[in-house]
Design an enzyme around this catalytic site. Sequence first.
Site, mmCIF file in Angstrom:
data_model
loop_
_atom_site.group_PDB
_atom_site.id
_atom_site.type_symbol
_atom_site.label_atom_id
_atom_site.label_comp_id
_atom_site.label_asym_id
_atom_site.label_seq_id
_atom_site.Cartn_x
_atom_site.Cartn_y
_atom_site.Cartn_z
ATOM 1 N N THR A 89 0.949 -1.095 0.044
ATOM 2 C CA THR A 89 0.067 0.078 0.017
ATOM 3 C C THR A 89 0.963 1.243 -0.014
ATOM 4 O O THR A 89 2.042 1.248 0.436
ATOM 5 C CB THR A 89 -0.899 0.117 1.423
ATOM 6 O OG1 THR A 89 -0.002 0.009 2.454
ATOM 7 C CG2 THR A 89 -1.841 -1.139 1.425
ATOM 8 N N TRP A 148 -20.325 16.388 10.752
ATOM 9 C CA TRP A 148 -19.388 15.725 10.109
ATOM 10 C C TRP A 148 -19.642 16.300 8.565
ATOM 11 O O TRP A 148 -20.578 16.462 7.870
ATOM 12 C CB TRP A 148 -19.467 14.465 9.978
ATOM 13 C CG TRP A 148 -19.047 13.544 11.101
ATOM 14 C CD1 TRP A 148 -19.170 14.157 12.348
ATOM 15 C CD2 TRP A 148 -18.303 12.377 11.270
ATOM 16 N NE1 TRP A 148 -18.598 13.303 13.337
ATOM 17 C CE2 TRP A 148 -18.127 12.237 12.425
ATOM 18 C CE3 TRP A 148 -17.873 11.566 10.308
ATOM 19 C CZ2 TRP A 148 -17.441 10.960 13.174
ATOM 20 C CZ3 TRP A 148 -17.215 10.266 10.939
ATOM 21 C CH2 TRP A 148 -17.035 10.098 12.228
ATOM 22 N N LYS A 170 -14.710 17.704 11.047
ATOM 23 C CA LYS A 170 -15.566 17.926 12.316
ATOM 24 C C LYS A 170 -15.842 19.176 12.609
ATOM 25 O O LYS A 170 -15.149 19.758 13.059
ATOM 26 C CB LYS A 170 -15.061 16.749 13.335
ATOM 27 C CG LYS A 170 -15.516 15.400 12.957
ATOM 28 C CD LYS A 170 -14.876 14.703 14.165
ATOM 29 C CE LYS A 170 -14.303 13.308 13.240
ATOM 30 N NZ LYS A 170 -13.039 12.855 13.493
ATOM 31 N N GLU A 204 -5.733 -3.784 -0.351
ATOM 32 C CA GLU A 204 -6.188 -4.875 0.497
ATOM 33 C C GLU A 204 -7.586 -5.734 -0.146
ATOM 34 O O GLU A 204 -7.888 -6.784 0.350
ATOM 35 C CB GLU A 204 -6.673 -4.144 1.829
ATOM 36 C CG GLU A 204 -5.370 -3.792 2.505
ATOM 37 C CD GLU A 204 -5.088 -2.303 2.401
ATOM 38 O OE1 GLU A 204 -5.709 -1.830 1.344
ATOM 39 O OE2 GLU A 204 -4.479 -1.787 3.150
#
Length: 541
Positions: free
Chosen positions: A186, A445, A440, A331
């Site tokens: 990754t 959010w 936030k 993944e």
Amino acid sequence: MLGLMMAEPLRVATIIEHAAKWHGDTEVVSRLPEGGIHRYTYADANRRSKQLAQALLKLGIENGDRVGTLAWNTHRHFELYYGVAGIGAVCHTINPRLFPEQLVFIINHAEDRLLFFDLTFLPLVERLAPVCPTVEKWVLMAGPTHLPKDSALPGLCSYEDLLGAETSDYAWPTFDENTACSLCYTSGTTDQPKGVLYSHRSTVLHAFSISLPDALNCSAADVVMPVVPMFHVNAWGLPYAAPLNGAKLVLPGAGMDSASLFELFETEKVTFSAGVPTIWLALLQFMREGQRRFGTLRRTVVGGASCPPALMKAFEEELGVTIMHAWGMTETSPLGTAGHLKAHHAGLNPADSLAIRTKQGRVVFGVDMKIVGDDGQGLPHDGVAFGDLLVRGPWVVRDYFRSHTPGELTADGWFRTGDVATIDPDGYMHITDRSKDVIKSGGEWISSIDLENLAIAHPAVAEAAVIGVPSAKWSERPLLIVVRRPGMEVSGEELLAFFRGKVAKFCEPDAVAFVEKLPHTATGKLLKTQLRKEFAGYSVA
Ligand code: AMP
């Protein structure tokens, strides 16, 4: 009681063997990094992969050994996918765009024994070799005429010399389908890169799955050109799905600029492609500038980062190319979801259809997903509730390669993606952010992705990023960072006004900063950690 069907282990070499036998005349066309176009067939590819396999065995490569590649999308890289995995070794594709320190970390961590590289990367590997002691031999992926006169690279030889010494008289061996076949790290924007070790079983199942009509829909009637690099999650599985289905494969090499891509799309009559949004944003500009049209390209997969609705709309309305939005991760091999409509969506007006298809899509069979709140409890699929996205399935990572940290799985076996998402009653998943990127503000959010997608719809905006910056009153507020389109003028005020009425008031960015260019990760995603550092002192009133 066991079933009475043949227990044939799934192996990637059976894909190239199948293509050679049943689609033997179908072409694989590559633009070579050393110049020119190379053209051959799946039958040739299988023969040469077998020559490579025999060369690897002669060099003492054994089951489970890692063989690294620093290479573009070409027929030689394609042969490495099959030749290395075919003998039970592990094809470790390395992203050459990573920082040199990361490359050294990855090669040493994987303990690559051989390293195959394209001519483009000769200066790079000469710097890497002294600090990569496990690599016994460096192989230049070209003919002997391209070998440097004098080089200190241990065991340096040319790929063509290596293959030339072998015959294709070789039968792919049979072994356990859970054997590792490839390795991809990754990009690791915050921590050290982590290795995802795919198996023959996971790779073949994934190749089947992405071929389905509601996934990438790959067929023998297609000419497929993966623009996504073969070092980025196995070019999303297309080097397996194309031969599995007998589709012609076009590999663009190092020519990732719009003019080179467009030329190959046209000369090779490409019908289907795949790549990250930045590639398509650049290509759209190139097509507009020259008032160009595609002759055969009809659809493309866009993933790796959120596809802006404005990009999807422009490709469809101006260029007649359908964009299919997909989500996945290193993944998850990578395909998790794909954005196709259902039967009951027939007759939807274009705006409503676009609103559904710009979500990240529905899960493909084999992957299961759910969203959970901070307490780990499942959240409703109402398209409103958002939480951490968890996935599981036979092509989802169980643990990282040689990982000395606890796995990323929940106690009941789900992989934590690090993405925050909603799922609607029809099953369409919508990513609102990476969990680390969510803004936030006063307990609410705000999705940075939604704001970036809106900004990019402004005609003067070439690229946009939104990050949270400190605010005394709200703790964090959104800052819009913009790269202007060449030759276009737009003020911060005008851009802020552009958001009014399009998003809830509290989501509107508070300020705009203009930059010459935005930082990207090695796989083309916005590097927000870097932006947060650059704008660390910024605060809004
Ligand atoms: P990588 O493993 O480097 O391919 O990165 C995977 C991450 O890219 C995911 O966890 C998402 O955060 C992001 N990503 C991939 N596809 C999409 C998409 N279609 N929309 C938004 N984010 C995406």
